[in-house]
Design a protein around this motif. Structure first.
Motif, PDB file in Angstrom:
ATOM      1  N   LEU A 188     -12.089  63.138 -41.837  1.00 25.97           N
ATOM      2  CA  LEU A 188     -12.029  63.192 -40.370  1.00 25.97           C
ATOM      3  C   LEU A 188     -11.360  61.950 -39.811  1.00 25.97           C
ATOM      4  CD1 LEU A 188     -15.577  64.634 -39.514  1.00 25.97           C
ATOM      5  CD2 LEU A 188     -13.423  65.868 -39.753  1.00 25.97           C
ATOM      6  N   LYS A 189     -11.639  60.807 -40.399  1.00 25.78           N
ATOM      7  CA  LYS A 189     -11.016  59.563 -39.935  1.00 25.78           C
ATOM      8  C   LYS A 189      -9.504  59.628 -40.087  1.00 25.78           C
ATOM      9  CE  LYS A 189     -10.806  55.817 -42.404  1.00 25.78           C
ATOM     10  NZ  LYS A 189     -11.152  54.605 -43.194  1.00 25.78           N
ATOM     11  N   ILE A 190      -9.049  60.167 -41.210  1.00 28.24           N
ATOM     12  CA  ILE A 190      -7.605  60.276 -41.445  1.00 28.24           C
ATOM     13  C   ILE A 190      -6.974  61.233 -40.449  1.00 28.24           C
ATOM     14  CG2 ILE A 190      -5.862  61.071 -43.087  1.00 28.24           C
ATOM     15  CD1 ILE A 190      -7.748  60.105 -45.326  1.00 28.24           C
ATOM     16  N   LEU A 191      -7.606  62.376 -40.222  1.00 31.37           N
ATOM     17  CA  LEU A 191      -7.045  63.365 -39.298  1.00 31.37           C
ATOM     18  C   LEU A 191      -6.989  62.821 -37.871  1.00 31.37           C
ATOM     19  CD1 LEU A 191      -8.720  66.672 -40.555  1.00 31.37           C
ATOM     20  CD2 LEU A 191      -6.338  65.970 -40.827  1.00 31.37           C
ATOM     21  N   LEU A 192      -8.041  62.118 -37.449  1.00 37.71           N
ATOM     22  CA  LEU A 192      -8.061  61.583 -36.089  1.00 37.71           C
ATOM     23  C   LEU A 192      -7.014  60.487 -35.894  1.00 37.71           C
ATOM     24  CD1 LEU A 192     -11.892  61.381 -35.339  1.00 37.71           C
ATOM     25  CD2 LEU A 192     -10.241  62.907 -34.273  1.00 37.71           C
ATOM     26  N   SER A 193      -6.656  59.805 -36.979  1.00 37.89           N
ATOM     27  CA  SER A 193      -5.679  58.711 -36.859  1.00 37.89           C
ATOM     28  C   SER A 193      -4.242  59.215 -36.759  1.00 37.89           C
ATOM     29  CB  SER A 193      -5.803  57.764 -38.051  1.00 37.89           C
ATOM     30  OG  SER A 193      -5.429  58.407 -39.253  1.00 37.89           O
ATOM     31  N   VAL A 194      -4.030  60.509 -36.991  1.00 35.37           N
ATOM     32  CA  VAL A 194      -2.688  61.100 -36.851  1.00 35.37           C
ATOM     33  C   VAL A 194      -2.490  61.528 -35.404  1.00 35.37           C
ATOM     34  CG1 VAL A 194      -1.117  62.918 -37.625  1.00 35.37           C
ATOM     35  CG2 VAL A 194      -2.711  61.870 -39.251  1.00 35.37           C
ATOM     36  N   TRP A 245     -21.264  62.410 -35.110  1.00 32.86           N
ATOM     37  CA  TRP A 245     -20.253  61.388 -35.410  1.00 32.86           C
ATOM     38  C   TRP A 245     -19.214  61.299 -34.295  1.00 32.86           C
ATOM     39  CZ3 TRP A 245     -19.032  63.010 -41.176  1.00 32.86           C
ATOM     40  CH2 TRP A 245     -20.065  62.558 -41.987  1.00 32.86           C
ATOM     41  N   LEU A 246     -18.643  62.455 -33.981  1.00 32.02           N
ATOM     42  CA  LEU A 246     -17.533  62.464 -33.034  1.00 32.02           C
ATOM     43  C   LEU A 246     -17.994  62.184 -31.608  1.00 32.02           C
ATOM     44  CD1 LEU A 246     -15.588  65.556 -34.423  1.00 32.02           C
ATOM     45  CD2 LEU A 246     -15.121  63.141 -34.829  1.00 32.02           C
ATOM     46  N   GLY A 247     -19.217  62.595 -31.280  1.00 31.46           N
ATOM     47  CA  GLY A 247     -19.731  62.322 -29.939  1.00 31.46           C
ATOM     48  C   GLY A 247     -19.983  60.852 -29.693  1.00 31.46           C
ATOM     49  N   ALA A 248     -20.295  60.106 -30.770  1.00 29.71           N
ATOM     50  CA  ALA A 248     -20.573  58.670 -30.640  1.00 29.71           C
ATOM     51  C   ALA A 248     -19.340  57.818 -30.900  1.00 29.71           C
ATOM     52  CB  ALA A 248     -21.685  58.275 -31.612  1.00 29.71           C
ATOM     53  N   LEU A 249     -18.172  58.447 -31.050  1.00 31.24           N
ATOM     54  CA  LEU A 249     -16.954  57.706 -31.394  1.00 31.24           C
ATOM     55  C   LEU A 249     -16.493  56.833 -30.225  1.00 31.24           C
ATOM     56  CD1 LEU A 249     -14.666  57.351 -33.538  1.00 31.24           C
ATOM     57  CD2 LEU A 249     -13.418  59.133 -32.308  1.00 31.24           C
ATOM     58  N   ASN A 250     -16.294  55.563 -30.500  1.00 34.33           N
ATOM     59  CA  ASN A 250     -15.715  54.644 -29.521  1.00 34.33           C
ATOM     60  C   ASN A 250     -14.209  54.608 -29.770  1.00 34.33           C
ATOM     61  OD1 ASN A 250     -14.648  52.178 -28.323  1.00 34.33           O
ATOM     62  ND2 ASN A 250     -16.776  51.566 -27.988  1.00 34.33           N
ATOM     63  N   GLN A 251     -13.441  55.217 -28.871  1.00 36.05           N
ATOM     64  CA  GLN A 251     -12.011  55.379 -29.115  1.00 36.05           C
ATOM     65  C   GLN A 251     -11.278  54.041 -29.191  1.00 36.05           C
ATOM     66  OE1 GLN A 251      -9.848  58.458 -27.020  1.00 36.05           O
ATOM     67  NE2 GLN A 251     -11.746  59.543 -26.507  1.00 36.05           N
ATOM     68  N   ALA A 252     -11.663  53.103 -28.343  1.00 35.73           N
ATOM     69  CA  ALA A 252     -10.985  51.798 -28.360  1.00 35.73           C
ATOM     70  C   ALA A 252     -11.158  51.115 -29.710  1.00 35.73           C
ATOM     71  CB  ALA A 252     -11.514  50.918 -27.234  1.00 35.73           C
ATOM     72  N   GLU A 253     -12.394  51.106 -30.225  1.00 35.44           N
ATOM     73  CA  GLU A 253     -12.652  50.479 -31.513  1.00 35.44           C
ATOM     74  C   GLU A 253     -11.998  51.258 -32.652  1.00 35.44           C
ATOM     75  OE1 GLU A 253     -16.821  50.051 -32.024  1.00 35.44           O
ATOM     76  OE2 GLU A 253     -17.057  48.576 -30.408  1.00 35.44           O
ATOM     77  N   PHE A 254     -11.970  52.589 -32.516  1.00 39.88           N
ATOM     78  CA  PHE A 254     -11.366  53.407 -33.571  1.00 39.88           C
ATOM     79  C   PHE A 254      -9.877  53.111 -33.706  1.00 39.88           C
ATOM     80  CE2 PHE A 254      -8.970  57.195 -34.806  1.00 39.88           C
ATOM     81  CZ  PHE A 254      -9.553  57.483 -36.044  1.00 39.88           C
ATOM     82  N   TRP A 255      -9.163  53.084 -32.579  1.00 37.54           N
ATOM     83  CA  TRP A 255      -7.720  52.854 -32.647  1.00 37.54           C
ATOM     84  C   TRP A 255      -7.394  51.419 -33.048  1.00 37.54           C
ATOM     85  CZ3 TRP A 255      -4.974  56.739 -33.493  1.00 37.54           C
ATOM     86  CH2 TRP A 255      -5.223  57.968 -32.902  1.00 37.54           C
ATOM     87  N   GLN A 256      -8.286  50.499 -32.703  1.00 32.74           N
ATOM     88  CA  GLN A 256      -8.082  49.122 -33.139  1.00 32.74           C
ATOM     89  C   GLN A 256      -8.193  49.026 -34.660  1.00 32.74           C
ATOM     90  OE1 GLN A 256     -10.882  46.336 -31.508  1.00 32.74           O
ATOM     91  NE2 GLN A 256      -9.830  44.556 -32.301  1.00 32.74           N
ATOM     92  N   ALA A 257      -9.184  49.719 -35.225  1.00 36.36           N
ATOM     93  CA  ALA A 257      -9.355  49.715 -36.675  1.00 36.36           C
ATOM     94  C   ALA A 257      -8.250  50.506 -37.360  1.00 36.36           C
ATOM     95  CB  ALA A 257     -10.720  50.297 -37.041  1.00 36.36           C
ATOM     96  N   ALA A 258      -7.845  51.627 -36.759  1.00 37.29           N
ATOM     97  CA  ALA A 258      -6.802  52.458 -37.364  1.00 37.29           C
ATOM     98  C   ALA A 258      -5.452  51.754 -37.349  1.00 37.29           C
ATOM     99  CB  ALA A 258      -6.699  53.791 -36.623  1.00 37.29           C
ATOM    100  N   GLY A 259      -5.270  50.823 -36.409  1.00 37.88           N
ATOM    101  CA  GLY A 259      -3.999  50.117 -36.314  1.00 37.88           C
ATOM    102  C   GLY A 259      -3.828  49.039 -37.360  1.00 37.88           C
ATOM    103  N   ARG A 260      -4.936  48.650 -37.996  1.00 38.10           N
ATOM    104  CA  ARG A 260      -4.827  47.633 -39.029  1.00 38.10           C
ATOM    105  C   ARG A 260      -4.254  48.233 -40.299  1.00 38.10           C
ATOM    106  NH1 ARG A 260     -10.597  46.709 -38.266  1.00 38.10           N
ATOM    107  NH2 ARG A 260     -10.938  45.499 -36.392  1.00 38.10           N
ATOM    108  N   SER A 261      -3.372  47.510 -40.918  1.00 33.09           N
ATOM    109  CA  SER A 261      -2.823  47.961 -42.185  1.00 33.09           C
ATOM    110  C   SER A 261      -3.849  47.733 -43.290  1.00 33.09           C
ATOM    111  CB  SER A 261      -1.529  47.207 -42.524  1.00 33.09           C
ATOM    112  OG  SER A 261      -1.779  45.818 -42.575  1.00 33.09           O
TER     113      SER A 261
END
Length: 327
Positions: A32-38, A154-170
Motif C-alpha cells: 500500500l505504501k508503494i502504491l500510494l507513493s505513485v 491505516w489509511l484513515g489515520a494517514l498523515n499526508q504531509a508526513e507520508f510525502w515527506q518520507a516518500a520523498g527521501r531516497s
C-alpha cells in the motif's frame, strides 16, 4: 482479533509455523505504501493492453487513494502495466528481507530454486510462495475481507504531509555518515555540543547517523535489558541495533562496540600530511583519508566488525578491552 487467530494451513510453508497473518499484513502495508507513493502524474507509455492483474492493481490504486483522502474519486491508474511493473520492482527488495528474516528465525528452508539465478519476475513469484502469500491478486483482495477494517484504519489515520515527506527521501545506500574534510571542523562542531546533563567533556560522533554523543562517561548512562550501559552503547542500541561505530574527538580513534561487553579502538580515518594518524603525530591538523574511511565503511557494510572483535585479543592496529559497556 479474528485476523490474528487465523488457523495455519498445515503446509510446509511459513503459514504453518510462523503465523502467516503477520507476514501478510507486513507485506500488504509495504504494498500500500508503494502504491500510494505513485502519483497520477507519474505516467509511462503503455507497452500493451495490460493483463487482468495490472488492471486489478490499477483499481486498487484508485480505491486506496480515495480511502486515504488523497483523491475524491476512485478512478484507476491510467497506465496499469507501468504501475504493476513499478510495484513488483519496489516490493521485491522487501520480500527478500522478510524471507531472509524468516529463514533464520524459523529454520524453514525454501525451495531449491530460490538458490538458483532467477529473473526478477521468477524471483518475485518464488518469494511470494515461500512466504505463503499466494499471488499478488489474493494479497490485494481488501474489500469485504477481514483485512478491510485494518486497511481502513491505516489509511484513515494517514498523515499526508508526513507520508510525502518520507516518500520523498531516497533509499539510503549502505554508507557511513559523511565526515568533514578537516578534523578541526569536527572539533569545532563538538565545541558547540552540550551534554543533556551538562557534565561530560568527552565526545564521540556516531558514524552511522552522524549524531554527537557523550563518550567514556556515566552522565548519560541508562539501563539496557537490566544492565547499566554507557551513552555510546545506549545510542547504538537505538540507532543501529547494538552495533556501534563511533569516532572519538579526544584521540581521533574509531570505537567499535559490537558485542556490548567488549570494545575495540582503531586508528581514525584522519591523517596528517605525512599520512600518520593522531596516535603517532599527536597533531590535530588532520585531513580525512578517503581510503582509510572506505576500509572502515566496508567493514561495517560487510558485517565484519562482530567477528573481528569476537576473535581478537591484541591487534596490531587495534586495541580491545572488555569494558565496552561503560562507553
Amino acid at each position: 482479533k479474528q485476523w490474528y487467530q487465523r488457523q495455519s494451513t498445515g503446509s510446509s510453508g511459513i503459514n504453518a509455523e510462523y503465523g502467516g497473518a503477520l507476514v501478510e499484513l507486513a507485506v500488504l502495508a509495504e504494498t500500500l505504501k508503494i502504491l500510494l507513493s505513485v502519483k497520477p502524474s507519474n505516467l509511462a507509455p503503455e507497452t500493451g493492453a495490460g493483463g487482468s492483474l495490472a488492471i486489478e492493481v490499477a483499481g486498487v490504486w484508485g480505491y486506496i487513494r480515495k480511502m486515504s483522502g488523497m483523491s475524491e474519486v476512485d478512478d484507476p491508474y491510467p497506465s496499469p502495466t507501468y504501475l504493476l511493473s513499478q510495484l513488483k520492482k519496489r516490493l521485491l527488495p522487501f520480500l527478500r528481507k522478510v524471507s531472509l528474516f524468516l529463514r533464520y528465525s524459523t529454520c524453514i528452508t525454501g525451495p531449491v530454486t530460490l538458490c538458483e539465478l532467477q529473473s526478477p519476475e521468477g524471483e518475485f513469484d518464488l518469494m511470494m510462495g515461500y512466504l505463503g502469500l499466494g499471488s499478488l491478486s489474493s494479497l490485494l483482495q481488501i474489500s469485504g475481507s477481514l483485512k478491510s477494517s485494518i486497511v481502513h484504519g491505516w489509511l484513515g489515520a494517514l498523515n499526508q504531509a508526513e507520508f510525502w515527506q518520507a516518500a520523498g527521501r531516497s533509499v539510503r545506500e549502505g554508507k557511513l555518515a559523511e565526515l568533514p574534510e578537516s578534523f578541526i571542523d569536527l572539533l569545532v562542531r563538538g565545541s558547540t555540543y552540550c551534554c543533556p546533563k551538562g557534565k561530560n567533556k568527552f565526545l564521540a560522533v556516531c558514524l552511522v547517523c552522524g549524531d554527537m554523543v557523550c563518550y567514556q562517561s556515566y552522565c548519560c548512562s541508562e539501563d539496557i535489558n537490566g544492565t547499566t550501559s554507557g551513552p555510546c552503547n545506549v545510542h547504538a542500541y537505538r540507532c543501529s541495533g547494538s552495533l556501534g561505530v563511533f569516532i572519538t574527538l579526544d584521540k581521533c580513534q574509531v570505537l567499535l562496540l559490537p558485542l556490548g561487553t567488549h570494545a575495540m579502538h582503531l586508528a581514525g580515518p584522519y591523517v596528517d600530511k605525512y599520512g600518520e594518524s593522531y596516535k603517532t603525530s599527536r597533531n590535530k591538523a588532520l585531513t580525512l583519508s578517503e581510503t582509510l574511511y572506505k576500509k572502515i565503511e566496508q567493514m561495517w557494510v560487510k558485517h565484519e566488525i562482530r567477528p573481528l572483535v569476537a576473535r581478537s585479543g591484541d591487534f596490531e592496529y587495534g586495541r580491545m578491552n572488555n569494558m565496552g559497556r561503560n562507553y
